[in-house]
Design an enzyme around this catalytic site. Structure first.
Site, mmCIF file in Angstrom:
data_model
loop_
_atom_site.group_PDB
_atom_site.id
_atom_site.type_symbol
_atom_site.label_atom_id
_atom_site.label_comp_id
_atom_site.label_asym_id
_atom_site.label_seq_id
_atom_site.Cartn_x
_atom_site.Cartn_y
_atom_site.Cartn_z
ATOM 1 C CE LYS A 45 -3.891 1.927 2.721
ATOM 2 N NZ LYS A 45 -4.725 1.704 3.922
ATOM 3 C CB SER B 73 -8.376 0.439 6.012
ATOM 4 O OG SER B 73 -9.194 1.584 6.039
ATOM 5 C CB SER C 167 -8.144 3.426 3.076
ATOM 6 O OG SER C 167 -7.262 2.821 4.006
#
Ligand SMILES: [Zn+2]
Lengths: 483, 485
Positions: free
Chosen positions: B78, B177, B153
């Site tokens: 990420k 998330s 997210s």
């Protein structure tokens, strides 16, 4: 409202801790390095970086707290204090707020009159910010640069109660506090380099009233002189305003040393809501009571106790004790020389009058670098004592010792400075002087007693100061009436 | 095709010599080139880094000295994890050009384990969002239905594993998330206990909640990965000094005799009936495997969401204060003074959701409101944590839906409050700092994945993974792949 007023002063002193590394990272705290060479992701506030508490800084804080008689909070924690300023990497400062390291201490201060006990409200730790460097004048700078070398340097903030009653007392408080942190070795006390800085809160009230007046804060005072002058100015300014019935506003002011007055900061610059909240990147500090007690046991003798002991044990005057007790290096020097020579009074004189004049400063580093060791000073005093050299010669020898790093006996031997007390040798010199200065002898006979001093001086001069003054006096006394 | 394999299977191929890390890396890079234009999971692809790291891994296998279970395994991160020399934009315009000078601890540990970095993955700006629609750059698509969101997210991380664009990826979970996008994308997403994995180098959203975790194709893979990234770190004082067990070995136990709690409050009005049915069926499967199930109560669940949306933004408003145009990233030119420069930079650099949360957080922390909002939220957080403590006195793990619904259409949820409801089942665990995993537990009639959440005691990831593994072995949901070509 009109005078007489009582002055109410509280000081917030920031002391930079003498740790090798910063408060929350491993960067050096050294002063004067090229901009941004002592930084890392943590102290630059890079995204993703996290603080780690410097254990040594905590220890230094605890030592100071104990020396000030504070209660150390075994559970304390860091918080974030928010405001936007370009020299602050994260736009929040990690500080302590509701749960400081220590609280409720005292510091005894003597200014003129009787000693007074000033309350210490709290002692907490925080990180310093960076420094802005403007190209040109601040307001019209073409560019501004940021140096983060200072950012993250550990600071200890010591907040007094509003117990100080005069600018002199505030100055004395600051000096006493400086002596303690320097003694403990937790701060170098160097105000020029910003190691010790001070904010002052000042208000006036009608004498005898217990209602506090409107408080004005004076920021960033960085010398004893500035503290005292700024406070004197501010007390006068407030008194004049109150005298004419003016309403004072609670504000923050800056000391302008050039113009010798305090000036108000723009309100925008201090209207902060710091939005404190507990620092989530650091777990609360849980100190072990045994560790705090260990540190208490390790505390050195502090300046106040040392002063008392110097007066009692060495027969020094309170003033001498105060001067010698100011710094640990100087005090230790004095004691070592006093012990070795057995003449504390004489040592005190030599240290305060001769040594301090030669040394570049009275701080521990200057004392440690002194080429005349306590034992050499004792050696010099021994030569005076046994009549090998006169006090006057000793001063020259002292200077030579300072420059060459040799001991007194070597210098005296090589340069033939041994005092001449031999009556036969000196009698010849005296005769010669009397013959050369018949006019002065005449004056003396006519009752001008001051002429004797001149004649003694001439004998000293022709023996390059080596003549024993007592013998010279004796000889002159014998010879003059006979002329 | 190597890209379809789990870490375990891939590692076996490396060891028996039937495949090399370089071959795997090339396979994945080719797939990224072919499919990522549709999925849009990658923010940055790093083929040079990948091929160089793979070649080094090749040499280790040739020499008969591989480093461990992750050596040569292609992964992606990420874009919230700092990578030295590789841009880390965090889904934000304000960090569009930010290249970190250092590696996150997790990144370093993965490098030391021999993993091969394929690239950085898209995300909601500063990890704020539940759909990856809040990325300042583009929206990632759900591989099961390109018209739908992957969740957020960590949507890029979830989508990449679902589309076989990486063997494993890494995301962060603040309020759900990792688990929510794993549920939406049909793979395994593990949020470890807060403090289990170092946060050093994770660009902070909410420091007291953020936690790094893996997305994998199987539960066993999650166990392998956690072993590598977990453990204390001198750079992170909140990373706990707690022994890291061999999670792979701990999977063997099965669930027979385990006590599993089903929280009454996690089956709410308005949740997708298909989700509820799948989760209840999953409970039956666990019971069939010998687990004892019982209802438990987590009475403060309903306040969790509100507390989270005060604590998260409060910490975010503080953590994001450093983005001011002075030091790195975006700076808007032409300002007359520094205050104007900072405010214009922040106005231009942050997206709507981030600004909303900064405003909310600033307000919640401001003088006079602190106690009413932030202080109160902290008290609720304590109550939520206490609920779990009470429940765990009688059960070993808790099983619940990961989300109330399945992946929704891009652009469908415009109301932020509606969007926040996605995390209602993941937030309480985050507030309590507990570990949780989401794994596939079925599909809707429309073919969208449904997630099952297993929650455990603090630092008891072993039991969480053990329950998940037992369920995974008894079902074949995890074997399904989205039809992408
Ligand atoms: Zn640093």
């Amino acid at each position: 409202m009109s005078g007489p007023y009582e002055t109410v002063i509280g000081l917030e002193v920031h002391a930079q801790l003498r740790t090798r590394t910063k408060m929350f990272c491993g960067c050096s705290t050294g002063f004067g390095a090229a901009p941004n060479t002592q930084t890392c992701p943590v102290c630059q506030g890079n995204p993703g970086s996290l603080p780690v508490i410097n254990k040594r800084a905590i220890e230094f804080g605890i030592r100071t707290a104990l020396a000030l008689g504070c209660t150390v909070n075994l559970q304390n924690r860091f918080a974030r204090k928010h405001y936007f300023y370009p020299d602050m990497p994260k736009n929040y400062q990690i500080s302590q707020y509701e749960e400081p390291l220590a609280e409720h201490g005292t510091l005894e201060v003597a200014a003129g009159g009787a000693p007074r006990v000033i309350g210490i409200q709290r002692l907490h730790l925080e990180e310093d910010v960076g420094k802005l460097v403007h190209e040109g004048e601040f307001a019209t700078a073409r560019a501004s640069h940021v140096d983060y070398n200072r950012a993250g340097v550990p600071l200890m903030e010591i907040v007094s109660k509003p117990d100080l009653r005069s600018p002199e007392e505030a100055g004395a408080y600051l000096r006493a506090l400086r002596a303690i942190v320097v003694y403990l070795g937790v701060c170098d006390g160097n105000m020029e380099e910003g190691s010790l800085r001070c904010d002052a809160n000042v208000s006036l009230r009608i004498a005898g009233s217990d209602v506090l007046g409107t408080k004005v804060e004076i920021k960033n005072l960085n010398s004893f002189r500035h503290v005292q002058h700024a406070l004197e100015y501010e007390v006068k300014r407030q008194a004049q305003a109150l005298d004419v019935g003016e309403r004072l506003t609670q504000e923050t002011r800056l000391w302008d040393p050039e113009r010798g007055r305090t000036v108000a900061m723009r309100s925008k610059e201090f209207a902060h809501d710091y939005r404190y909240f507990p620092e989530p990147d650091l777990p609360p500090l849980d100190l072990a009571a045994t560790e705090v007690e260990r540190l208490r046991g390790d505390l050195p003798e502090l300046p106040a106790a040392k002063r008392v002991r110097f007066v009692q044990a060495y027969g020094l005057s309170p003033h001498e004790a105060e001067l010698l007790g100011q710094g640990r290096g100087l005090a230790d020097y004095f004691e070592a020389a006093a012990r070795e020579s057995g003449k504390p009074k004489a040592v005190a004189n030599w240290v305060l009058n001769e040594l301090l004049r030669e040394l570049p400063g009275d701080d521990d580093a200057a004392v440690a670098a002194c080429p005349i060791t306590p034992s050499r000073l004792a050696g010099l005093l021994a030569l005076i004592d046994d009549g090998t050299i006169s006090g006057k010669i000793a001063k020259d020898v002292f200077e030579k010792m300072f420059r060459s790093g040799e001991d007194a006996r070597a210098i005296v031997g090589r340069e033939g400075l041994t005092q001449v007390a031999d009556t036969d040798t000196l009698a010849g010199v005296v005769d010669q002087v009397l013959a050369q200065h018949a006019k002065v002898v005449e004056d003396w006979r006519n009752g001008k007693k001051a002429a004797l001093g001149f004649l003694v001086g001439q004998v000293m001069k022709s023996t390059q100061g080596k003549a024993n003054p007592a013998v010279v006096n004796q000889l002159l006394g014998e010879k003059l009436p006979k002329v | 095709m190597l890209a379809a394999l789990s870490i375990e299977a891939l590692g076996a191929r490396f060891r028996d010599g039937s495949a090399t890390p370089s071959a795997a890396a090339r396979d994945y890079l080719a797939r990224i080139e072919a499919l990522d234009p549709k999925v849009r999971a990658f923010m940055t692809v790093t083929p040079d880094v990948a091929l160089a790291q793979a070649a080094e891994a090749d040499a280790r296998f040739e020499a008969g000295a591989p480093r461990g279970s992750l050596d040569g395994v292609p992964i992606a991160l990420k874009d919230v994890l700092c990578t030295r020399g590789i841009r880390t934009a965090c889904g934000s315009k304000i960090l569009e050009r930010f290249v970190p000078p250092y590696d996150a601890t997790v990144v370093r540990r993965l490098q030391e384990a021999g993993t091969v970095l394929l690239g950085k993955l898209n995300m909601d700006e500063f990890a704020m969002g539940s759909s990856t629609e809040n990325s300042a750059f583009f929206t990632t698509r759900n591989p099961w239905d390109l018209g739908r969101v992957p969740g957020g997210s960590s949507g890029g991380s979830a989508a990449a594993v679902a589309a076989d664009l990486a063997a494993a990826t890494f995301g962060t979970d603040t309020g759900g998330s990792i688990r929510q996008p794993a549920a939406f994308c049909g793979n395994v997403g593990l949020k470890p206990t807060y403090g289990r994995v170092s946060r050093y180098g994770l660009v902070a959203f909410a420091s007291s909640l953020d936690q790094i975790g893996p997305f994998t194709k199987t539960v066993a893979d999650a166990a392998l990965v956690l072993r590598v990234i977990a453990g204390a770190d001198p750079m992170d004082s909140t990373a706990a000094v707690v022994p890291v067990p061999d999670y792979r070995a701990a999977l063997a136990g099965g669930v027979a005799g385990l006590r599993i709690g089903i929280p009454r409050e996690y089956f709410i009005d308005g949740m997708d009936p298909e989700v509820e049915r799948a989760v209840r069926a999953a409970v039956d499967v666990l019971r069939g495997l010998g687990a004892k199930t019982e209802e438990v109560s987590l009475p403060h669940t309903e306040y969790g969401l509100a507390a989270y949306y005060l604590i998260g933004p409060a910490e975010a408003s503080s953590n994001l204060a450093r983005y001011d145009g002075v030091k790195y990233g975006l700076r808007l030119p032409g300002a007359r003074d520094v205050i104007e420069m900072e405010s214009r930079t922040r106005a231009a650099g942050f997206g709507r959701e981030v600004k909303r949360r900064i405003m909310l957080g600033t307000y919640a922390l401001s003088a006079g409101y602190y106690d009413a909002y932030y202080g109160q939220a902290l008290r609720v957080r304590t109550l939520v944590a206490r609920d779990f403590q009470t429940a765990f006195q009688t059960v070993d793990a808790i099983v619940a839906p990961t989300t109330p619904g399945v992946a929704f259409k891009i652009g469908e949820k415009e109301d932020p409050l509606q969007m926040y409801l996605n995390d209602v089942f993941t937030i309480p665990t985050s507030l309590a700092g507990l570990p949780g995993v989401s794994l596939p537990a079925g599909f809707t009639l429309a073919g969208l994945p449904i997630g099952l959440q297993v929650i455990g005691k603090a630092y008891d990831e072993a039991t969480v993974l053990r329950v998940a593994h037992a369920y995974e072995r008894a079902t074949d949901w995890h074997a399904r792949k989205p039809a992408l070509s």
